[in-house]
Scaffold this motif. Sequence first.
Motif, short mmCIF file in Angstrom:
data_model
loop_
_atom_site.label_atom_id
_atom_site.label_comp_id
_atom_site.label_asym_id
_atom_site.label_seq_id
_atom_site.Cartn_x
_atom_site.Cartn_y
_atom_site.Cartn_z
N ALA A 67 16.13 19.40 -34.80
CA ALA A 67 14.75 18.79 -34.74
C ALA A 67 15.21 17.30 -34.60
CB ALA A 67 13.97 19.14 -36.00
N ASN A 68 14.53 16.75 -33.62
CA ASN A 68 14.70 15.21 -33.71
C ASN A 68 14.44 14.55 -35.15
OD1 ASN A 68 15.01 12.57 -32.79
ND2 ASN A 68 12.86 12.35 -32.83
N THR A 69 13.37 15.16 -35.90
CA THR A 69 13.19 14.90 -37.38
C THR A 69 12.46 16.08 -37.65
OG1 THR A 69 13.07 13.43 -38.94
CG2 THR A 69 11.38 13.38 -37.34
N GLY A 70 12.50 16.37 -38.91
CA GLY A 70 11.58 17.57 -39.51
C GLY A 70 12.74 18.28 -40.09
N ILE A 71 13.15 19.65 -39.84
CA ILE A 71 14.04 20.31 -40.44
C ILE A 71 15.01 20.98 -39.42
CG2 ILE A 71 14.49 22.45 -42.06
CD1 ILE A 71 11.78 21.91 -42.92
N SER A 72 16.23 20.70 -39.70
CA SER A 72 17.14 21.20 -38.61
C SER A 72 18.34 22.29 -39.72
CB SER A 72 18.24 20.14 -37.78
OG SER A 72 17.49 19.25 -37.36
N CYS A 73 18.53 23.39 -39.32
CA CYS A 73 19.02 24.38 -40.04
C CYS A 73 19.47 25.46 -39.34
CB CYS A 73 18.02 24.74 -41.14
SG CYS A 73 16.66 25.58 -40.17
N ALA A 74 19.94 26.48 -40.25
CA ALA A 74 20.25 27.69 -39.40
C ALA A 74 19.20 28.81 -40.30
CB ALA A 74 21.61 28.22 -39.79
N ASN A 122 16.60 39.88 -22.09
CA ASN A 122 17.52 39.48 -21.17
C ASN A 122 19.21 39.18 -21.45
OD1 ASN A 122 15.56 39.48 -19.17
ND2 ASN A 122 15.02 37.58 -19.11
N GLY A 123 19.23 39.58 -22.86
CA GLY A 123 20.63 39.35 -23.45
C GLY A 123 20.78 38.40 -24.36
N ALA A 124 19.99 37.83 -24.88
CA ALA A 124 20.21 36.44 -25.55
C ALA A 124 21.12 37.16 -27.13
CB ALA A 124 19.12 35.68 -26.07
N GLU A 125 21.93 36.65 -27.62
CA GLU A 125 22.69 37.23 -28.77
C GLU A 125 22.22 36.21 -29.96
OE1 GLU A 125 26.83 37.33 -28.09
OE2 GLU A 125 26.52 39.09 -26.40
N LEU A 126 21.66 35.04 -29.50
CA LEU A 126 21.49 33.70 -30.53
C LEU A 126 20.16 33.13 -29.97
CD1 LEU A 126 22.32 31.89 -32.90
CD2 LEU A 126 23.84 30.71 -31.03
N ILE A 127 19.48 32.72 -30.99
CA ILE A 127 18.08 31.72 -30.62
C ILE A 127 18.61 30.55 -31.06
CG2 ILE A 127 15.72 31.29 -30.96
CD1 ILE A 127 15.42 34.53 -31.72
N ALA A 128 18.16 29.53 -30.14
CA ALA A 128 18.30 28.17 -30.43
C ALA A 128 17.17 27.48 -30.12
CB ALA A 128 19.31 27.47 -29.26
N VAL A 129 16.46 26.79 -31.32
CA VAL A 129 15.19 26.20 -31.42
C VAL A 129 15.31 24.66 -31.41
CG1 VAL A 129 13.14 25.73 -32.87
CG2 VAL A 129 14.24 28.08 -32.55
N ILE A 130 15.00 24.19 -30.34
CA ILE A 130 15.10 22.42 -30.23
C ILE A 130 13.61 21.78 -30.18
CG2 ILE A 130 17.21 22.49 -29.00
CD1 ILE A 130 15.84 22.26 -26.29
N THR A 131 13.41 21.11 -31.20
CA THR A 131 12.14 20.58 -31.21
C THR A 131 12.00 18.95 -31.64
OG1 THR A 131 10.05 20.89 -32.48
CG2 THR A 131 12.24 21.32 -33.92
N ASN A 132 10.95 18.43 -31.75
CA ASN A 132 10.78 17.08 -32.20
C ASN A 132 9.53 17.08 -33.18
OD1 ASN A 132 10.45 14.39 -32.68
ND2 ASN A 132 10.12 13.87 -30.54
N ASP A 133 9.47 17.22 -34.27
CA ASP A 133 8.57 17.33 -35.31
C ASP A 133 8.12 16.24 -35.81
OD1 ASP A 133 8.30 20.11 -34.56
OD2 ASP A 133 9.60 20.81 -36.29
N GLY A 134 8.46 15.06 -35.26
CA GLY A 134 8.04 13.67 -35.98
C GLY A 134 6.64 13.28 -35.45
N TRP A 135 5.84 14.04 -34.60
CA TRP A 135 4.59 13.49 -34.39
C TRP A 135 3.70 13.28 -35.55
CZ3 TRP A 135 5.74 11.49 -29.86
CH2 TRP A 135 6.39 12.10 -28.89
#
Length: 558
Positions: free
Chosen positions: A482-489, A440-453
């Motif tokens: 990530a709310n917590t966990g691993i935020s990165c590129a 559909n035209g995305a040039e970048l992927i943004a993953v948003i998550t909460n891995d603290g459970w």
Amino acid sequence: MAPSSLRILSLAVLSGLLWCLAWPAVGGITALAFVAWVPLLWAEELRGRSDGERRVRFVPYVLAATFVWNLGCTWWFVMVSEPWSTRLVSVGAPVLVNTFLMALPWWLRRVAHRRLGARWADAALVLAWIAFERLHHGWDLQWPWLSMGNVLGTRPQWAQWYDHTGMLGGTLWTWLVNLLLFRAMRAWRLGRPWKRSMALAGTVLCVPMMISLARFHRHVEQGPPMDVVVVQPNIDPYSEKFHAEPMAQLERMLELAGTAMDTAVRLVLLPETALQEHSTVDPHAHPPLFVGLWENDLDGSRSARRIADFVRAHGRTAVLAGMSSYHLLPDDAALPPYARALPGTDRHYSAANAAMFTGTDGRSSAYRKSKLVAGVEQLPFAALLGHIEQLSVDLGGTTGSLAKQAERTVFRDPAAGIAVAPVICYESVFGEHVAAHVRNGAELIAVITNDGWWADSPGYRQHLTFSSLRAIETRRAVARSANTGISCAVDQRGVVHDATDWWVPDARRVTVHRNTAITPFVRHGDIIGRAAVAATIVLLLMLLLPARWRRRPGPRSE
């Protein structure tokens, strides 16, 4: 227990242990995946010699192997902060269901062996297994976390050809190597020529790996660079996230983002469910009066207005944030299974785990998470079972059956040069789902998550590996908050950069490249999976034919 049965059980358990040792964030010895099934295949050979025609009795040994694999790699479900009865259900349900589902291809292999002959057995096993993994991506109990091709999530240098085949190409590759090595071992044990099978196994193992390594080292990131700030606020999801003042939390996240901002930043990412508001609606007002994160009037929410102020203060910078949102349903609409009654009225609304994008013009739009977690965000088979919300595991925020959308949204902001795919948490596990955003035209992927459970366990580290695989399949860089966990590129080769630490508030400015090229996997989808499903259906039809219409079985062993 007879010694022979104990030996067979030991081999079966060894296969499960080898898969655990191969799996990311558990053992991490990826190469073991190429031999992990050999002990179970040998156990089947031994059981066939001792049982004669009573071959169905091998299935319990398969269950032992798949149970060890599932429990050893996903035991971290029990870390959820719920009563122990709920914890045991949360770990037991997926482990047991997946254990039995993984045994079905092995059962079909044995049926094919008995009715069609030995030559069909291996083909039946591989086709049925790939068909199982394919179908496990698309039903209400979807749990493709342990699909075999995911084992390469920490070895992107071995998986560069996933941009053609997708993750199931890795499943096929792993199966072929295991089966060829077993054939060579069996021939050697029986005193038959084995070097040809061993050479073929080595070729099948090494050629894709060499091609991948060459592509990995020759790859150059495609597209113009863009600076993104990924925010990790580290808000405790149990004691603070859904109980403290929501606007204070938003201020905390924007303050973190500000520490990494400058005029070159084009996008700020805030994690899953970053935005929470106490929401009410008066549907009797004209027009209806909305307070909070209602998609009917998103720009009127306090969160959207505050983020719009942040955007205006930083020039050409957009913000993508997770949110718990609501939508007032039309009063004349047919009610979907996830509809909820609005207290004190005859109206209904839906709740969603969603993302809000605020562009440089200050206007906001929403995307609803489409791949929902069974038992937490979606009651499986809700159309049949109805609204039994008490069966869901309460992990805070909006729980129970949530709304979702069919269209794969791409958030665009030409002024900032952004065309980004919002991928919320569990959605990053699904290759074709993410590929649809890219089509559909995305040039970048943004993953948003909460891995603290699940606390500091393998869960959040395993979750990161899916971002690497999606980057390879689509050749799109991933920015991950990530709310917590691993935020990165994650770059277009699947390599992780600028990773944050566990349980540390942080904001990282990362540089990613916006790519417009379309990979064969994005263009054509999961060809291997679809072909395996079709072939398995044909195989099942063959097995259902009367015996006189089938070709006489060949010898049981080669």
